[in-house]
Design a protein around this motif. Structure first.
Motif, PDB file in Angstrom:
ATOM      1  N   HIS A 191       0.807  -1.225   0.000  1.00 35.68           N
ATOM      2  CA  HIS A 191       0.000   0.000   0.000  1.00 35.68           C
ATOM      3  C   HIS A 191       0.842   1.278   0.000  1.00 35.68           C
ATOM      4  O   HIS A 191       0.301   2.368  -0.031  1.00 35.68           O
ATOM      5  CB  HIS A 191      -0.916   0.037   1.232  1.00 35.68           C
ATOM      6  N   VAL A 192       2.186   1.126   0.127  1.00 35.73           N
ATOM      7  CA  VAL A 192       3.034   2.319   0.210  1.00 35.73           C
ATOM      8  C   VAL A 192       3.871   2.433  -1.059  1.00 35.73           C
ATOM      9  O   VAL A 192       4.388   1.435  -1.555  1.00 35.73           O
ATOM     10  CB  VAL A 192       3.963   2.236   1.448  1.00 35.73           C
ATOM     11  N   HIS A 193       3.981   3.616  -1.599  1.00 40.05           N
ATOM     12  CA  HIS A 193       4.887   3.812  -2.728  1.00 40.05           C
ATOM     13  C   HIS A 193       5.586   5.159  -2.610  1.00 40.05           C
ATOM     14  O   HIS A 193       5.134   6.055  -1.891  1.00 40.05           O
ATOM     15  CB  HIS A 193       4.141   3.688  -4.062  1.00 40.05           C
ATOM     16  N   GLU A 194       6.707   5.250  -3.336  1.00 39.34           N
ATOM     17  CA  GLU A 194       7.542   6.437  -3.245  1.00 39.34           C
ATOM     18  C   GLU A 194       7.217   7.353  -4.410  1.00 39.34           C
ATOM     19  O   GLU A 194       6.935   6.882  -5.502  1.00 39.34           O
ATOM     20  CB  GLU A 194       8.996   5.994  -3.345  1.00 39.34           C
TER      21      GLU A 194
ATOM     22  N   ARG B 296      11.149  16.735  -3.865  1.00 39.12           N
ATOM     23  CA  ARG B 296      11.698  15.810  -2.864  1.00 39.12           C
ATOM     24  C   ARG B 296      11.012  14.458  -3.020  1.00 39.12           C
ATOM     25  O   ARG B 296       9.896  14.373  -3.534  1.00 39.12           O
ATOM     26  CB  ARG B 296      11.422  16.326  -1.439  1.00 39.12           C
ATOM     27  N   GLU B 297      11.662  13.421  -2.523  1.00 39.63           N
ATOM     28  CA  GLU B 297      11.081  12.086  -2.597  1.00 39.63           C
ATOM     29  C   GLU B 297      10.388  11.766  -1.266  1.00 39.63           C
ATOM     30  O   GLU B 297      10.982  11.948  -0.209  1.00 39.63           O
ATOM     31  CB  GLU B 297      12.204  11.086  -2.835  1.00 39.63           C
ATOM     32  N   HIS B 298       9.137  11.323  -1.337  1.00 40.05           N
ATOM     33  CA  HIS B 298       8.408  10.997  -0.110  1.00 40.05           C
ATOM     34  C   HIS B 298       7.644   9.687  -0.242  1.00 40.05           C
ATOM     35  O   HIS B 298       7.476   9.166  -1.332  1.00 40.05           O
ATOM     36  CB  HIS B 298       7.452  12.145   0.243  1.00 40.05           C
TER      37      HIS B 298
ATOM     38  N   LEU C 100      -9.469   8.572  -4.530  1.00 42.92           N
ATOM     39  CA  LEU C 100      -8.849   9.111  -3.315  1.00 42.92           C
ATOM     40  C   LEU C 100      -7.380   9.434  -3.560  1.00 42.92           C
ATOM     41  O   LEU C 100      -6.635   8.642  -4.126  1.00 42.92           O
ATOM     42  CB  LEU C 100      -8.963   8.099  -2.180  1.00 42.92           C
ATOM     43  N   GLN C 101      -6.998  10.620  -3.086  1.00 48.27           N
ATOM     44  CA  GLN C 101      -5.613  11.064  -3.232  1.00 48.27           C
ATOM     45  C   GLN C 101      -4.695  10.272  -2.301  1.00 48.27           C
ATOM     46  O   GLN C 101      -5.095   9.931  -1.192  1.00 48.27           O
ATOM     47  CB  GLN C 101      -5.608  12.520  -2.778  1.00 48.27           C
ATOM     48  N   ASP C 102      -3.473  10.037  -2.725  1.00 44.73           N
ATOM     49  CA  ASP C 102      -2.496   9.398  -1.838  1.00 44.73           C
ATOM     50  C   ASP C 102      -2.243  10.281  -0.618  1.00 44.73           C
ATOM     51  O   ASP C 102      -2.282  11.502  -0.726  1.00 44.73           O
ATOM     52  CB  ASP C 102      -1.158   9.221  -2.563  1.00 44.73           C
ATOM     53  N   LEU C 103      -1.959   9.639   0.498  1.00 42.29           N
ATOM     54  CA  LEU C 103      -1.644  10.390   1.712  1.00 42.29           C
ATOM     55  C   LEU C 103      -0.138  10.353   1.931  1.00 42.29           C
ATOM     56  O   LEU C 103       0.452   9.274   2.089  1.00 42.29           O
ATOM     57  CB  LEU C 103      -2.364   9.764   2.916  1.00 42.29           C
ATOM     58  N   CYS C 104       0.481  11.525   1.929  1.00 43.87           N
ATOM     59  CA  CYS C 104       1.925  11.588   2.163  1.00 43.87           C
ATOM     60  C   CYS C 104       2.186  11.294   3.638  1.00 43.87           C
ATOM     61  O   CYS C 104       1.696  12.005   4.506  1.00 43.87           O
ATOM     62  CB  CYS C 104       2.455  12.975   1.799  1.00 43.87           C
ATOM     63  N   ILE C 105       2.912  10.220   3.923  1.00 46.72           N
ATOM     64  CA  ILE C 105       3.072   9.791   5.320  1.00 46.72           C
ATOM     65  C   ILE C 105       4.443  10.145   5.884  1.00 46.72           C
ATOM     66  O   ILE C 105       4.780   9.745   6.991  1.00 46.72           O
ATOM     67  CB  ILE C 105       2.814   8.268   5.482  1.00 46.72           C
ATOM     68  N   THR C 106       5.244  10.889   5.128  1.00 42.72           N
ATOM     69  CA  THR C 106       6.574  11.255   5.637  1.00 42.72           C
ATOM     70  C   THR C 106       6.775  12.765   5.573  1.00 42.72           C
ATOM     71  O   THR C 106       6.093  13.469   4.823  1.00 42.72           O
ATOM     72  CB  THR C 106       7.681  10.565   4.819  1.00 42.72           C
TER      73      THR C 106
END
Ligand SMILES: [Zn+2]
Length: 698
Positions: A111-114, A180-182, A219-225
């Motif tokens: 479920h997580v991607h960069e 930036r990469e998140h 649904l938009q991705d949620l930036c978790i970092t």
């Protein structure tokens, strides 16, 4: 499992915060009373940029800064009889460990991607500007927005890079966007699940309905970092490339997970046999991680109820269930989102110092239960309520002193003087039925999360008791009909005991005092609802008044203090505003959430009018005498417009007149209607086309 939204370790608690905690506390006490095994947990929210920003300003480390507030909160809640079974904080080892395990599960489940994104950057300081380090304009509603939320406008969560016209809060310079990469949680994976979730969820209407709009469309991705040091490290694999190992998790990742961590701490303290956190939070091992929801699991799992402020609905009704789902955790059964608390009819504003602080209330010497009663009975949970010292005094004196306290005192005093305690008789049929009704209302109120009704039960029962005693006049019966007198007082003592039982969730301390006055054994907190019908002890001592009258002078002093503070703060704000020439959004009054039906609206007769003449009123600086043509007739109206409009400009102005406003006399002049205007500047309402004079507004 009852949780309350985590207080953010960044400022003092005020009556607006306390509303949510009182509701959560009362609900958990109510659940225990109806026989549910309940845990009530919370913790301080330590991470995120507001703490980092304010700690930097104060010249201390963020951890030190936040711990200071954490300790204050941990001491303050019990002083309002808000008693959590566990109160942790998001920066402790338990939360760190569980948060990182959540993130690893999301990564494992794909479920997580960069992604490369644009983040705001301060070029002078050469540093990224996460969340509160940047301010600007909300792309959805155009209001001024701060960092990751549109807190003054549409209340939406804002992703990094979304804010328009970004300004650095460090230097005040316009910020630029840099790549930036998140790491992102792909919320779209949970879209179908969330639709199902929102159709199942219980709680207040705002929490059930508002999120529907937010999950429409992809649904938009949620930036978790985030690019900062303060927070829980993103659990990056060592071989992972990119920026990931410099990043911390977004505060809204680890904050709700504290609900789980705090429950685990509670479980570890009391033992798993007493309370098993995994049974509440984890989905049974058998359940598949799919989009298909298995309806059977709830029978084995605990039920989770979140009590929150209505500004964080999106986090709890959209992000949080997806986060839980993605890690194999149970979903909340209900979300109760409380309305805001205003002060004297205006929005509570900490920056303008228009607030009543938790310490201030306690320092004034008022019993915490009085506040609990006032705030719980003021309105339904999701409706905005107003706090004013005047109304506080009015309601304490009228309802608690005049009704509840009066009934208890007169009943127990009469019983003690004449019978040394509870008279030897059976409770009459009617009174038993009335108490049974109150107990069934208690159960319904708790099951329906209806804190207001729960809080009103003691006053309802006392009201009945006062009427009962008044109707039967036991003082006249003692000599003529002693049996009947005994019966009446026996009933009143039972009603008193029932009041103690039903009022305990909202007035826990006062209920305990009353329990002691009845010479009952143990604590009223430990009894079941049925105790309300069990016979009280045969003898008890003379009672003391349970509630004390709030004196006018005391209230006058508090009002003056509040006014002085608000004026002082607004002087400061004016100074700042004239320097910065900032167009800060107006301090908006809270919306009235209570809806009216169409019929009520039809009762309001508003007409298109035109001001014919305008003259100032002698001896009244602010008032104007107007003649307004509303088609049918010309109305004489007195309006407070003198300092806001040029008298000579007014004739010929089209206005809207409330034509069926009750007539009034001001400075000897009859006023026969009200001209509608917006705000302190009296911006006059008008029409934009040429509707004929007298046209009704619909
Ligand atoms: Zn907005």
């Amino acid at each position: 499992m009852v949780t309350c939204g985590l207080p953010y370790a960044n400022g003092d608690l005020h009556v607006g915060h306390l509303r949510t905690y009182v509701a959560g506390d009362a609900l958990s006490r109510g659940l225990r009373r109806i026989g549910q095994q309940t845990a009530f947990v919370c913790g301080s929210d330590m991470h995120g940029t507001p703490v980092a920003v304010n700690a930097a300003e104060a010249g201390v480390e963020p951890r030190e800064f936040a711990l200071d507030y954490h300790e204050t909160y941990a001491e303050t809640f019990p002083r309002f009889n808000v008693e959590f079974d566990n109160y942790g904080h998001t920066d402790d080892a338990t939360n760190t460990e569980i948060t990182q395990s959540f993130v690893r599960s999301w990564v494992d489940e794909g479920h997580v991607h960069e992604k490369e994104i644009e983040v705001a950057w301060d070029t002078e300081e050469d540093q990224p500007l996460p969340d509160r380090f940047v301010e600007g304009t909300c792309p959805y509603c155009g209001e001024h927005a701060r960092g990751d939320e549109c807190d003054e406008g549409c209340q939406r969560h804002l992703e990094p890079g979304e804010i328009e016209d970004p300004i650095s809060t460090i230097t005040g310079n316009p910020a630029e966007y840099r790549t930036r990469e998140h790491e992102f949680l792909r919320l779209a994976d949970f879209q179908e699940y969330l639709q199902g979730f929102l159709s199942r969820i219980e709680g207040t209407d705002n929490a059930k309905n508002q999120p529907r709009e937010w999950i429409e469309g992809e649904l938009q991705d949620l930036c978790i970092t985030r690019d900062m040091d303060w927070g829980i490290d993103y659990p990056a694999d060592e071989d992972e490339a990119g920026d990931a190992d410099d990043l911390v998790l977004y505060v809204w990742v680890d904050a709700p997970i504290e609900y789980v961590a705090s429950t685990k701490q509670y479980s570890e303290r009391v033992g798993k046999d007493e309370y098993d956190w995994e049974q509440v939070w984890k989905i049974d091992g058998e359940t598949e991680h799919g989009t298909e929801w298995d309806d059977d699991w709830t029978e084995e799992n605990g039920e989770i109820v979140h009590v929150i402020g209505r500004d964080i609905i999106q986090h709890h009704a959209v992000f949080w269930p997806a986060m839980l789902r993605g890690a194999g955790y149970n979903e909340p059964r209900s979300i109760l989102a409380t309305g805001f608390v205003g002060i004297d009819g205006k929005a509570l504003s900490t920056s303008r110092n228009r607030a009543v602080w938790a310490d201030e209330y306690l320092d004034a010497g008022f019993h915490p239960d009085l506040f609990r009663y006032y705030i719980a009975t003021g309105a339904g949970l999701e409706t905005d309520v107003d706090f004013s010292w005047d109304r506080f005094a009015e309601r304490v004196n009228g309802e608690l002193v005049g009704n509840v306290g009066n009934f208890i005192y007169r009943s127990l005093l009469f019983a003690q003087r004449n019978y040394d305690g509870t008279p030897d008789a059976a409770v009459s049929h009617d009174v038993r039925e009335r108490i049974e009704k109150a107990l069934s209302e208690f159960e319904t109120a708790v099951s329906e999360y209806d804190i207001r009704t729960l809080a009103e039960l003691a006053a309802d029962l006392s009201n009945y008791g006062n009427e009962y005693i008044q109707r039967n006049e036991p003082w006249n019966l003692v000599d003529d009909d002693p049996d009947e007198a005994e019966q009446v007082i026996r009933d009143c003592v039972q009603l008193t005991k029932a009041v103690a039982v039903v009022m305990q969730p909202v007035l826990p301390d006062k209920a305990e005092q009353l329990w002691g006055q009845l010479d009952e054994a143990g604590s009223v907190a430990d009894v079941s609802l049925d105790a309300a019908l069990a016979a009280p002890p045969a003898s008890f001592d003379a009672p003391e008044e349970l509630f004390e009258q709030v004196e006018d002078e005391h209230i006058d002093g508090l009002n003056e203090e509040l006014q002085r503070r608000v004026e002082e703060a607004s002087d400061d704000a004016d100074d700042e505003e004239s320097l910065a020439d900032d167009d800060e959004p107006a301090d908006l009054e809270p919306l009235v959430e209570e809806r009216i039906d169409f019929e009520s609206f039809e009762g309001v007769d508003m007409r298109v009018g035109e001001i014919v003449t305008a003259e100032s009123v002698e001896d009244a600086d602010k008032l104007l005498e107007l003649e307004v043509d509303i088609g049918h007739e010309v109305r004489q109206v007195v309006a407070g417009l003198a300092q806001l409009h040029d008298v000579d400009d007014l004739p010929g102005t089209r206005v809207i007149l409330l034509a069926n406003m009750e007539q009034a006399e001001l400075f000897g002049i009859e006023s026969n209607g009200m001209v509608l205007a917006a705000g302190d500047e009296a911006d006059l309402l008008t029409t934009h086309e040429d509707a004929p004079l007298g046209t009704r507004i619909k």
